[in-house]
Design a protein around this motif. Sequence first.
Motif, PDB file in Angstrom:
ATOM      1  N   LEU A 143      40.916  45.134  40.933  1.00 46.71           N
ATOM      2  CA  LEU A 143      40.977  44.173  42.038  1.00 46.71           C
ATOM      3  C   LEU A 143      40.433  42.815  41.603  1.00 46.71           C
ATOM      4  CD1 LEU A 143      39.754  46.575  44.846  1.00 46.71           C
ATOM      5  CD2 LEU A 143      42.071  45.601  44.618  1.00 46.71           C
ATOM      6  N   HIS A 144      41.156  41.777  41.930  1.00 44.60           N
ATOM      7  CA  HIS A 144      40.735  40.435  41.515  1.00 44.60           C
ATOM      8  C   HIS A 144      41.273  39.358  42.441  1.00 44.60           C
ATOM      9  CE1 HIS A 144      44.684  41.124  39.588  1.00 44.60           C
ATOM     10  NE2 HIS A 144      44.877  39.815  39.672  1.00 44.60           N
ATOM     11  N   THR A 145      40.536  38.260  42.455  1.00 42.90           N
ATOM     12  CA  THR A 145      41.057  36.994  42.953  1.00 42.90           C
ATOM     13  C   THR A 145      41.782  36.407  41.759  1.00 42.90           C
ATOM     14  OG1 THR A 145      39.154  36.659  44.388  1.00 42.90           O
ATOM     15  CG2 THR A 145      40.364  34.669  43.731  1.00 42.90           C
ATOM     16  N   GLU A 146      42.992  35.887  41.935  1.00 38.40           N
ATOM     17  CA  GLU A 146      43.714  35.308  40.798  1.00 38.40           C
ATOM     18  C   GLU A 146      42.923  34.122  40.241  1.00 38.40           C
ATOM     19  OE1 GLU A 146      46.280  37.060  40.064  1.00 38.40           O
ATOM     20  OE2 GLU A 146      47.248  35.894  38.518  1.00 38.40           O
ATOM     21  N   ASP A 147      42.675  34.151  38.925  1.00 39.99           N
ATOM     22  CA  ASP A 147      41.985  33.058  38.236  1.00 39.99           C
ATOM     23  C   ASP A 147      40.675  32.678  38.943  1.00 39.99           C
ATOM     24  OD1 ASP A 147      44.141  32.895  36.367  1.00 39.99           O
ATOM     25  OD2 ASP A 147      45.302  31.905  37.919  1.00 39.99           O
ATOM     26  N   VAL A 278      41.986  40.157  47.886  1.00 36.32           N
ATOM     27  CA  VAL A 278      41.986  40.388  46.439  1.00 36.32           C
ATOM     28  C   VAL A 278      43.093  41.407  46.181  1.00 36.32           C
ATOM     29  CG1 VAL A 278      39.571  39.825  46.052  1.00 36.32           C
ATOM     30  CG2 VAL A 278      40.213  42.183  46.561  1.00 36.32           C
ATOM     31  N   HIS A 279      43.611  41.403  44.961  1.00 33.58           N
ATOM     32  CA  HIS A 279      44.747  42.292  44.676  1.00 33.58           C
ATOM     33  C   HIS A 279      44.628  42.886  43.281  1.00 33.58           C
ATOM     34  CE1 HIS A 279      45.979  38.538  42.764  1.00 33.58           C
ATOM     35  NE2 HIS A 279      46.777  39.269  41.995  1.00 33.58           N
ATOM     36  N   GLY A 280      45.463  43.876  43.023  1.00 36.71           N
ATOM     37  CA  GLY A 280      45.517  44.527  41.722  1.00 36.71           C
ATOM     38  C   GLY A 280      46.798  45.340  41.640  1.00 36.71           C
TER      39      GLY A 280
HETATM   40 FE   LIG Z   1      46.842  38.993  39.895  1.00 42.84          FE
END
Ligand SMILES: [Fe+2]
Length: 319
Positions: A143-147, A278-280
């Motif tokens: 899971l992440h916030t892009e950049d 957040v996505h992954g």
């Molecule tokens: Fe991404």
Amino acid sequence: MKRLTIAPDERRHIERLVDDVLAEHGHWDPVQFVTQAKTVAESLPLRVRQFFRQIQSEESDVAVLSGLPLSPDLDATPTGWDMAQKTGAGRREEVVLALCSAALGEPFAWGNQQDGRIVHDVCPTPGMERSETSGSSTAPLSLHTEDAFHQCRCDYVALFCLRNPERVGTTVVRADRLDLPAPLSGILAEKRFRHRPDQSHVGPHGHSADVADLDAIMFGPPGSCYLRIDFDDTFAADEDDHAARDAIKELYRHMCDAVERVVLEPGDAIFLDNYRVVHGRDPFEPRYDGKDRWLKRVNLIRDIRRVFLSTGVRSRVIS
Ligand SMILES: [Fe+2]
Ligand SMILES: O=C(O)CCC(=O)C(=O)O
């Protein structure tokens, strides 16, 4: 989650616009096209334009546009973005995404990511299976916030699905779905954290200087929680700050409980608000047979001036 399914006449309408763009740009150059993409996007079907306006004004966290046109003779899935760059694989689909995305935001790129391309390819890549990049497959994309590391990170990530035969899920956690205890959200709202550039940015032209940025993980106006976190690259600024370290771990557990999966179908484009979710991605086995999962991706910012101020020149590519 918001969804609009394109009707057959709207699909034909979009196909005609794409034909026009390709006829005008004999040599398809997204960098050149995006400067006029917003103007062309004014000719998209009314329902599509209204859909994007609503996403902006309502701050919709996740929105899907379904039934977008795909070439009947879609190219084979490339085995890496560089191959797509060389062969022009999925060029028509790049136009579809660049055009629709421009109705929501301003496309921009990173000089050290996929050679500064505006439209990225997300496809499994030999040797990258377990990396933390869009070429990964057998390892989940956490899971992440892009950049997350950068002040000029996108407002939206747009992903257009060309193939997804194994129905691999895009994972999403919406800030609104989190019910965090007050002491935890209190710590997360303090500027006690830093973000390293993720693997896709590391290299000779990496952004290591931005690690200096000290920030909160949760912020934003009351009633509208924003997130900034990459579970691989966000850490407590002070390594002795055990409360901050534990807060990241506790947030991760809450996010695992709140995670949702969106299985993108070919012709679906998903627009993820990079502040509100957040996505992954779930893991999968690549086959490298030309039929693998394949997405096109664009980073969108609401105000392109933020990019110009970050680059110091009138360029959409942040170096
Ligand atoms: Fe991404
Ligand atoms: O493959 C996906 O569904 C998501 C990939 C991703 O996180 C990205 O391309 O930014």
